[in-house]
Design an enzyme around this catalytic site. Structure first.
Site, PDB file in Angstrom:
ATOM      1  N   HIS A 181       1.278  -1.260  -0.017  1.00 55.60           N
ATOM      2  CA  HIS A 181       0.179   0.210  -0.144  1.00 55.60           C
ATOM      3  C   HIS A 181       0.538   0.898  -0.028  1.00 55.60           C
ATOM      4  CE1 HIS A 181      -3.369  -2.889   1.622  1.00 55.60           C
ATOM      5  NE2 HIS A 181      -3.827  -2.220   0.719  1.00 55.60           N
ATOM      6  N   HIS A 203       1.805   1.634  -5.813  1.00 54.78           N
ATOM      7  CA  HIS A 203      -0.313   1.152  -6.365  1.00 54.78           C
ATOM      8  C   HIS A 203      -1.289   2.118  -6.134  1.00 54.78           C
ATOM      9  CE1 HIS A 203      -3.780  -1.255  -4.877  1.00 54.78           C
ATOM     10  NE2 HIS A 203      -3.778  -0.447  -4.156  1.00 54.78           N
ATOM     11  N   HIS A 258      -6.982   6.793  -3.178  1.00 57.49           N
ATOM     12  CA  HIS A 258      -7.877   5.731  -2.193  1.00 57.49           C
ATOM     13  C   HIS A 258      -7.416   5.087  -1.181  1.00 57.49           C
ATOM     14  CE1 HIS A 258      -5.105   2.840  -4.723  1.00 57.49           C
ATOM     15  NE2 HIS A 258      -6.390   1.704  -3.966  1.00 57.49           N
ATOM     16  N   ASP A 259      -6.231   4.972  -1.422  1.00 56.72           N
ATOM     17  CA  ASP A 259      -5.936   4.138  -0.471  1.00 56.72           C
ATOM     18  C   ASP A 259      -4.515   5.661   0.563  1.00 56.72           C
ATOM     19  OD1 ASP A 259      -6.290   2.196   0.585  1.00 56.72           O
ATOM     20  OD2 ASP A 259      -4.652   1.354  -1.604  1.00 56.72           O
ATOM     21  N   ASP A 296      -8.558  -1.455  -8.237  1.00 52.80           N
ATOM     22  CA  ASP A 296      -7.899  -1.447  -6.709  1.00 52.80           C
ATOM     23  C   ASP A 296      -7.292  -3.316  -6.456  1.00 52.80           C
ATOM     24  OD1 ASP A 296      -7.041  -1.200  -4.293  1.00 52.80           O
ATOM     25  OD2 ASP A 296      -8.915  -1.639  -3.159  1.00 52.80           O
TER      26      ASP A 296
END
Length: 497
Positions: free
Chosen positions: A218, A222, A258-259, A368
């Site tokens: 993560h 990524h 998103h992360d 994802d």
């Protein structure tokens, strides 16, 4: 005496050096070090992101949401509460390296106070570049051959076999900044939404910095990979002819953030350690809520949408959150059931804004977890990275006498059995429905890669079992990986998202 060097706006083909990225657009150097030398590691250990850790006080955990409480209350940010659980002292930013190097007492040297420099606009106004003469900054960037290769790769950014690892090396570790900026510019969104280039660049720099580079999976690479996949999906005929410019902007920003600030452990770990974030978000989509609120904080900190009417920027923030929250793997069946029902009924109407948004949610979910659908050379690397992150969490849990989470025990699981289970129970059902929605060459390519990758992991499993027993694996035997944990036990809370 400190010399403060603020981030210049660099051309797209010039990667941002690591020392520029390390301080949110500005970095302080002591007079005893070279201006372009390595920054003091003590300074780098102190995050200024949404989760930050003061290395002089390992029990201190600060959540940076927004600076103004009045603004915070407008969108429902809850007041911050501190937990008293003993495991709150775990420093997620340092725990991986501390495990590998052994536990060493933190330095007692007081941290140098990090100054927030908000003079980027003033710096640019006074720069020689804006006064008409070229700016000569001897930045330690990669040579022209590498940047030229990165530009060539961007010309094929829509190819499914795009090698994000190579691109990250060619951009000197700045794949997320370079890729996202390129796509926003390629779509004409910078001009259409009248985005300030300085604010946009600063936003992307901060976003990339707020991904933890020490996370095996993560991290910013990524995020760049998910952004590239999202771009591929939005180019599919069903979406390309229906998506508005707003939808595209939203999709790219959601993929890139998103992360954001992922700590490298999953939701069950945060819950069972009574972590502050778990309390803040009531044990529901803990990491996804944190990623969303962190992204909102950066949007406001940089003022990227400050020129838009307040209701428009708030709407953008809410829609961004809706996309990011959809990546919660624990809600996979809910979204998949709704998607399957829509397809069965033929009720998806992409001229409807809410239907388009739902499809964007499904596209981001696919992006994802698309690693099993990449060519084997790329997919294998991602599989090893995510499993490494699982196992590192398991090592932490063992060290602190916690129950080891499913699939996080390196003594009971292998990369192969985890990946086969993930493909069988999570990836295959999702991508099968996506292929129903968008029956294109790309969809069939993804399904084909996933089938080949699953077979490859199965073959590797059999080889490992044969090596372990000294006998040939029986034909047609079930591959279990030798672990007691079921492959169906996928860790919840962004374990793979």
């Amino acid at each position: 005496m400190e010399v403060c060097y603020q981030l210049p706006v660099l051309p797209l083909d010039r990667p941002v050096p690591k020392h520029v990225l390390s301080r949110r657009g500005a970095i302080s150097f002591s007079s005893s070090s070279s201006l372009f030398g390595a920054p003091d590691p003590r300074q780098l250990s102190q995050r200024r992101g949404a989760i930050s850790y003061d290395s002089s006080d390992q029990t201190a955990l600060y959540i940076r949401m927004l600076g103004d409480v009045r603004v915070r209350s407008q969108v429902g940010f809850e007041p911050e509460r501190r937990s008293s659980h003993p495991y709150l002292c775990i420093d997620f930013r340092n725990l991986h390296t501390r495990l590998s190097c052994g536990s060493t007492p933190p330095s007692s040297t007081p941290e140098r106070r990090v100054r927030r420099l908000l003079s980027l606009q003033r710096y640019l106004h006074s720069s020689r570049l804006l006064r008409g003469s070229p700016q000569q900054i001897p930045l330690p960037i990669l040579d022209e051959d590498y940047t030229g290769q990165a530009r060539c790769m961007l010309e094929k950014v829509g190819n499914w076999n795009f090698d994000i690892f190579l691109f990250d090396r060619l951009t000197n570790g700045n794949s997320l900044i370079t890729l996202t900026f390129h796509l926003l510019n390629q779509y004409g969104l910078v001009e259409l939404f009248q985005l300030d280039i300085v604010k946009l660049w600063r936003f992307l720099v901060i976003v990339q910095e707020d991904y933890h580079s020490d996370n095996p999976y993560h991290n910013a690479v990524h995020a760049a990979d998910v952004t590239q996949a999202m771009y591929c999906y939005m180019r599919e005929p069903m979406l390309a002819k229906s998506l508005t410019s707003y939808d595209i902007l939203l999709g790219l920003l959601a993929a890139a953030t998103h992360d954001l600030d992922h700590p490298g452990v999953n939701q069950p770990f945060l819950i069972k350690t009574d972590h502050y974030l778990a309390s803040l978000y009531k044990n529901t989509s803990v990491l996804e809520n944190h990623h969303w609120k962190s992204a909102v904080g950066l949007l406001r900190e940089t003022g990227l949408f400050s020129h838009l009417p307040a209701e428009d920027s708030l709407s953008m923030e809410r829609d961004l959150g809706s996309l990011i929250l959809a990546t919660d793997i624990s809600r996979q069946n809910d979204y998949l059931s709704r998607f399957r029902l829509r397809l069965d009924q033929g009720s998806l109407c992409l001229s409807n804004a809410s239907h388009r948004h739902f499809v964007l949610q499904m596209a981001l979910k696919c992006a994802d977890i698309c690693n099993p659908c990449r060519p084997w050379e790329l997919s294998k690397q991602w599989s090893e990275k995510v499993t490494n992150e699982f196992f590192q969490q398991g090592d932490i849990e063992k060290k602190h006498k916690l129950e080891v989470s499913p699939l996080c025990d390196r003594d009971m699981n292998t990369v192969g059995n985890i990946q086969i289970g993930f493909m069988t129970y999570v990836a295959e059902p999702l991508f099968a429905e996506w292929a129903r929605f968008s029956d294109t060459r790309l969809s069939q390519t993804m399904l084909g890669h996933m089938g080949l990758n699953k077979a490859s992991w199965g073959a590797l499993q059999q080889q490992e079992q044969s090596s372990a027993t000294g006998d040939e694996a029986e034909p047609g035997g079930t591959v279990t990986g030798g672990g007691s944990s079921s492959s169906k036990d996928i860790p919840q809370g962004s374990g793979v998202s």
